[in-house]
Design a protein around this motif. Structure first.
Motif, mmCIF file in Angstrom:
data_model
loop_
_atom_site.group_PDB
_atom_site.id
_atom_site.type_symbol
_atom_site.label_atom_id
_atom_site.label_comp_id
_atom_site.label_asym_id
_atom_site.label_seq_id
_atom_site.Cartn_x
_atom_site.Cartn_y
_atom_site.Cartn_z
ATOM 1 N N GLU A 4 0.415 -1.247 0.402
ATOM 2 C CA GLU A 4 -0.127 -0.029 -0.155
ATOM 3 C C GLU A 4 0.861 1.720 -0.105
ATOM 4 O OE1 GLU A 4 0.407 -2.031 3.991
ATOM 5 O OE2 GLU A 4 -0.112 -2.764 2.034
ATOM 6 N N ILE A 5 2.220 1.367 0.195
ATOM 7 C CA ILE A 5 3.071 2.293 0.262
ATOM 8 C C ILE A 5 3.958 2.358 -0.762
ATOM 9 C CG2 ILE A 5 2.080 3.265 2.928
ATOM 10 C CD1 ILE A 5 5.170 1.820 3.520
ATOM 11 N N HIS A 40 17.601 13.006 -2.999
ATOM 12 C CA HIS A 40 17.553 12.718 -2.635
ATOM 13 C C HIS A 40 17.688 10.608 -2.099
ATOM 14 C CE1 HIS A 40 16.328 16.408 -1.471
ATOM 15 N NE2 HIS A 40 15.605 16.351 -1.921
ATOM 16 N N MET A 41 17.320 10.065 -3.011
ATOM 17 C CA MET A 41 17.813 8.596 -3.311
ATOM 18 C C MET A 41 16.861 7.893 -3.268
ATOM 19 S SD MET A 41 21.175 7.780 -3.273
ATOM 20 C CE MET A 41 21.391 6.097 -2.323
ATOM 21 N N LEU A 127 13.911 0.138 0.999
ATOM 22 C CA LEU A 127 12.347 -0.558 1.285
ATOM 23 C C LEU A 127 12.236 0.669 2.888
ATOM 24 C CD1 LEU A 127 11.481 -3.621 1.073
ATOM 25 C CD2 LEU A 127 10.491 -1.624 0.027
ATOM 26 N N LYS A 128 13.040 1.133 3.951
ATOM 27 C CA LYS A 128 12.542 1.847 4.766
ATOM 28 C C LYS A 128 12.707 3.261 5.225
ATOM 29 C CE LYS A 128 17.386 0.843 6.770
ATOM 30 N NZ LYS A 128 17.910 0.054 8.108
ATOM 31 N N GLU A 129 13.268 3.717 3.852
ATOM 32 C CA GLU A 129 14.077 4.978 4.324
ATOM 33 C C GLU A 129 12.545 5.795 3.439
ATOM 34 O OE1 GLU A 129 16.266 6.660 6.328
ATOM 35 O OE2 GLU A 129 17.086 4.744 6.468
ATOM 36 N N LEU A 134 8.551 11.356 2.189
ATOM 37 C CA LEU A 134 8.201 10.229 0.885
ATOM 38 C C LEU A 134 8.598 9.184 0.740
ATOM 39 C CD1 LEU A 134 8.122 13.381 -2.055
ATOM 40 C CD2 LEU A 134 6.412 12.442 -1.548
ATOM 41 N N GLN A 135 8.363 8.102 0.218
ATOM 42 C CA GLN A 135 9.080 6.556 0.248
ATOM 43 C C GLN A 135 10.231 6.893 -0.920
ATOM 44 O OE1 GLN A 135 7.258 5.463 2.786
ATOM 45 N NE2 GLN A 135 8.346 3.680 2.210
ATOM 46 N N CYS A 136 11.838 5.520 -0.528
ATOM 47 C CA CYS A 136 12.721 6.274 -1.215
ATOM 48 C C CYS A 136 12.647 4.704 -1.470
ATOM 49 C CB CYS A 136 13.664 6.255 -0.351
ATOM 50 S SG CYS A 136 14.460 7.475 0.856
ATOM 51 N N TYR A 137 11.843 3.952 -2.333
ATOM 52 C CA TYR A 137 11.440 2.896 -3.466
ATOM 53 C C TYR A 137 9.939 2.441 -3.253
ATOM 54 C CZ TYR A 137 11.863 -1.641 -4.419
ATOM 55 O OH TYR A 137 11.965 -3.112 -5.794
ATOM 56 N N GLN A 138 9.327 3.065 -5.001
ATOM 57 C CA GLN A 138 8.291 2.836 -5.231
ATOM 58 C C GLN A 138 8.067 2.300 -6.577
ATOM 59 O OE1 GLN A 138 5.198 5.458 -4.547
ATOM 60 N NE2 GLN A 138 5.801 4.733 -3.207
ATOM 61 N N VAL A 139 7.473 1.631 -6.690
ATOM 62 C CA VAL A 139 7.540 0.745 -7.989
ATOM 63 C C VAL A 139 5.854 0.919 -8.912
ATOM 64 C CG1 VAL A 139 7.303 -1.471 -8.272
ATOM 65 C CG2 VAL A 139 8.046 -1.343 -6.115
#
Length: 186
Positions: A4-5, A40-41, A127-129, A134-139
């Protein structure tokens, strides 16, 4: 992983000013993951290409076609399984030699981490950052194989004493996850 995130609500857009990272897992069930690292990675996984029981040369042709279709004029950086630099059996060719020849003509090839723990840590760190909420990992939602793998298809089996084994189950989902790990580890 929380779908969901980490799965974008709408299709992610690529930035033509940034290189596109292609993560590769080689073999008859090859996989190629397309991602971009934003400021911002923040890592956006934009697309995936997966094969099932076809030769790597045919898979390369398909990845070249999709690369031109999805990312016209892009600069690419290849992130690979380090064993791709070695000869395959009696064949004189290496996977890296195939990447740097036609149809792809790859210019920059980077070894992903070889150690499974380092590769998984690379993914976990993204995944944790989060940055500025804003999430640092998006798919991208189109990456169905990667998402299904995160949702349980990619897993570590247990041994006879119900302890987790050190290597993930080799299955349809493991190849795109390996490709993802090669990108995230570097």
């Amino acid at each position: 992983w929380q779908a969901e995130i980490h799965v974008a609500k709408q299709s992610l857009r690529w930035n033509p000013k940034l290189p596109v990272c292609r993560g590769w897992d080689f073999g008859l069930n090859g996989a190629c993951l397309f991602a971009q690292l934003f400021p911002h990675m923040r890592l956006f996984v934009l697309r995936e290409a997966v094969s099932e029981d076809i030769g790597f040369e045919r898979f390369l042709d398909e990845v070249a076609r999709l690369s031109n279709e999805w990312f016209p004029g892009a600069e690419f950086i290849e992130f690979i399984d380090p064993t791709g630099r070695y000869r395959q059996g009696a064949n004189e060719n290496t996977y890296v030699r195939m990447l740097t020849s036609k149809p792809l003509m790859a210019k920059r090839v980077v070894n992903g981490a070889n150690d499974p723990a380092s590769r998984v840590k690379g993914v976990t760190d993204f995944l944790k950052e989060h940055v500025k909420g804003l999430q640092c990992y998006q798919v991208d939602p189109s990456c169905e194989t990667l998402i299904k793998g995160f949702n349980g298809g990619y897993f570590y089996p247990t041994d006879s004493k119900n302890r987790l084994k050190s290597d993930a189950e080799k299955n349809f989902y493991s190849h795109i996850h390996d490709a993802n790990q090669y990108v995230c580890s570097k």
